[in-house]
Write an enzyme that holds these catalytic residues in place. Sequence first.
Site, PDB file in Angstrom:
ATOM      1  N   LYS A 116       0.822  -1.220   0.000  1.00 44.00           N
ATOM      2  CA  LYS A 116       0.000   0.000   0.000  1.00 44.00           C
ATOM      3  C   LYS A 116       0.849   1.261   0.000  1.00 44.00           C
ATOM      4  CE  LYS A 116      -4.447  -1.535   1.673  1.00 44.00           C
ATOM      5  NZ  LYS A 116      -5.443  -1.507   2.718  1.00 44.00           N
ATOM      6  N   LYS A 200      -4.786 -10.175  -6.691  1.00 42.69           N
ATOM      7  CA  LYS A 200      -6.136 -10.368  -6.142  1.00 42.69           C
ATOM      8  C   LYS A 200      -7.102  -9.315  -6.700  1.00 42.69           C
ATOM      9  CE  LYS A 200      -5.785  -7.508  -2.087  1.00 42.69           C
ATOM     10  NZ  LYS A 200      -6.025  -7.184  -0.749  1.00 42.69           N
ATOM     11  N   LYS A 203     -10.362  -3.292  -4.777  1.00 45.24           N
ATOM     12  CA  LYS A 203     -11.055  -2.020  -5.024  1.00 45.24           C
ATOM     13  C   LYS A 203     -10.109  -1.014  -5.654  1.00 45.24           C
ATOM     14  CE  LYS A 203     -13.220  -2.642  -0.626  1.00 45.24           C
ATOM     15  NZ  LYS A 203     -13.325  -2.207   0.755  1.00 45.24           N
TER      16      LYS A 203
HETATM   17  P1  TYM Z   1     -10.949  -5.122   3.355  1.00 44.78           P
HETATM   18  O1  TYM Z   1     -11.928  -4.044   3.615  1.00 44.78           O
HETATM   19  O2  TYM Z   1      -9.842  -4.870   2.390  1.00 44.78           O
HETATM   20  O3  TYM Z   1     -11.706  -6.414   2.856  1.00 44.78           O
HETATM   21  C1  TYM Z   1     -12.841  -6.932   3.532  1.00 44.78           C
HETATM   22  C2  TYM Z   1     -12.786  -8.461   3.512  1.00 44.78           C
HETATM   23  O4  TYM Z   1     -12.780  -8.909   2.154  1.00 44.78           O
HETATM   24  C3  TYM Z   1     -11.701  -9.820   1.955  1.00 44.78           C
HETATM   25  N1  TYM Z   1     -11.213  -9.695   0.571  1.00 44.78           N
HETATM   26  C4  TYM Z   1     -11.043 -10.733  -0.257  1.00 44.78           C
HETATM   27  N2  TYM Z   1     -11.239 -12.046  -0.098  1.00 44.78           N
HETATM   28  C5  TYM Z   1     -10.967 -12.844  -1.161  1.00 44.78           C
HETATM   29  N3  TYM Z   1     -10.521 -12.375  -2.366  1.00 44.78           N
HETATM   30  C6  TYM Z   1     -10.314 -11.058  -2.559  1.00 44.78           C
HETATM   31  N4  TYM Z   1      -9.908 -10.612  -3.735  1.00 44.78           N
HETATM   32  C7  TYM Z   1     -10.576 -10.160  -1.476  1.00 44.78           C
HETATM   33  N5  TYM Z   1     -10.486  -8.824  -1.331  1.00 44.78           N
HETATM   34  C8  TYM Z   1     -10.875  -8.557  -0.069  1.00 44.78           C
HETATM   35  C9  TYM Z   1     -10.638  -9.384   2.965  1.00 44.78           C
HETATM   36  O5  TYM Z   1      -9.740 -10.426   3.257  1.00 44.78           O
HETATM   37  C10 TYM Z   1     -11.488  -9.000   4.148  1.00 44.78           C
HETATM   38  O6  TYM Z   1     -11.810 -10.137   4.925  1.00 44.78           O
HETATM   39  N6  TYM Z   1      -7.944  -5.009   7.367  1.00 44.78           N
HETATM   40  C11 TYM Z   1      -9.234  -5.446   6.875  1.00 44.78           C
HETATM   41  C12 TYM Z   1     -10.403  -4.882   7.661  1.00 44.78           C
HETATM   42  C13 TYM Z   1     -10.344  -5.091   9.132  1.00 44.78           C
HETATM   43  C14 TYM Z   1     -10.554  -6.327   9.810  1.00 44.78           C
HETATM   44  C15 TYM Z   1     -10.439  -6.016  11.194  1.00 44.78           C
HETATM   45  C16 TYM Z   1     -10.820  -7.632   9.391  1.00 44.78           C
HETATM   46  C17 TYM Z   1     -10.109  -4.144  10.067  1.00 44.78           C
HETATM   47  N7  TYM Z   1     -10.179  -4.688  11.322  1.00 44.78           N
HETATM   48  C18 TYM Z   1     -10.587  -7.016  12.175  1.00 44.78           C
HETATM   49  C19 TYM Z   1     -10.957  -8.609  10.354  1.00 44.78           C
HETATM   50  C20 TYM Z   1     -10.846  -8.295  11.733  1.00 44.78           C
HETATM   51  C21 TYM Z   1      -9.388  -4.981   5.438  1.00 44.78           C
HETATM   52  O7  TYM Z   1      -8.791  -4.027   5.009  1.00 44.78           O
HETATM   53  O8  TYM Z   1     -10.337  -5.655   4.727  1.00 44.78           O
END
Ligand code: TYM
Length: 338
Positions: A116, A200, A203
Amino acid sequence: MSNNFKQTVFSGVQPTGNLHLGNYLGAIKNFVELQKKMKCIYCVVDLHAITVFQDSKELKKNMLETTATFIACGLDFKKSIIFNQSSVSEHSELAWIFNCISRIGWMNRMTQFKEKAGKNKENASVGLYVYPNLMAADILLYKATHVPVGDDQKQHLELVRDIAQKFNNDYKSDNFFPIPEPLIQKKLSRVMSLRDGKNKMSKSDESEYSRINLQDTEDEIYKKIKKAKTDSEPIPSRIEDLKNRPEALNLINIYSFITNKTLENTLDSMAGKDFSKLKKELSDALVATICPIGKKIKELKKDEKYLIDILKKGSNKAKEIAKININKVKDIVGFISH
Ligand code: TYM
């Protein structure tokens, strides 16, 4: 160690606009399954979002859109706690304590920060650097034992486990925090970009053709799948033969997952066929799964008050748990609480 704790699920999603198929298949679909059997807490993580600058109007809009997406995908705010992170200030308080537990060496290993921050690391926010400590606070504030996430969050989850362990050891408060288990879908842990099967679905990819958004129309879904990158070989009959064909593997994986088939079943029925056949069936399956969700999101977005009310009620419930746990943490650390 987690056996001594009441089973609690926690997960978060960033409100960075237009959630996509990867978010749904990798995470949110599992959130919905889990709420049938465990106490679940799902958070729209706005504190995480601002680690990269967000326009304030956009952020508000995206908060509501993400909440609408949770509901449209099947989360039930009567069963699960659904709330916005910044309204429960204990997240930030615990994150500070974890900033002091976590090690710089641990942070330096985080691949997502490197991705990032890109080449200009010096210019990245400090928040982006310590982001995983806030994630640890999110989860451990509720003593969550299970965390459903996509595969890209695996390293962060390992860090959360290290923080829990170090806190318990440093303060000789054995078993205060559970060591949470990541729940990663075995069949489809990472949905890949439709333009490049080695990256992957995300967004932040510039190309709209790299992803299926949950609010895409039927037309957009057909167009994107039609344009999805494949190769010139027909569909093979053996899984091993997909090894060096990441785009082909991705489409076959997505198709198998949403139609509830094993990879072997899909290959049995498609072997030797051209990708156009798979793409047609995949588009039909995606339209049937995604379009009803997209319609629901659009409908829910019209009622801001309803969505804000869901977050407010959820935040109040979350606060009740957070307050009790942060007070215990403060006591363990040696703070005087009033
Ligand atoms: P974020 O917002 O990027 O994504 C949300 C969830 O979607 C999953 N994900 C995917 N899974 C499979 N293939 C993909 N291409 C893909 N893109 C996204 C992510 O793995 C995630 O589960 N850091 C986290 C948010 C967060 C969080 C937490 C998660 C903050 N605090 C505590 C769990 C527990 C994030 O940026 O997810």
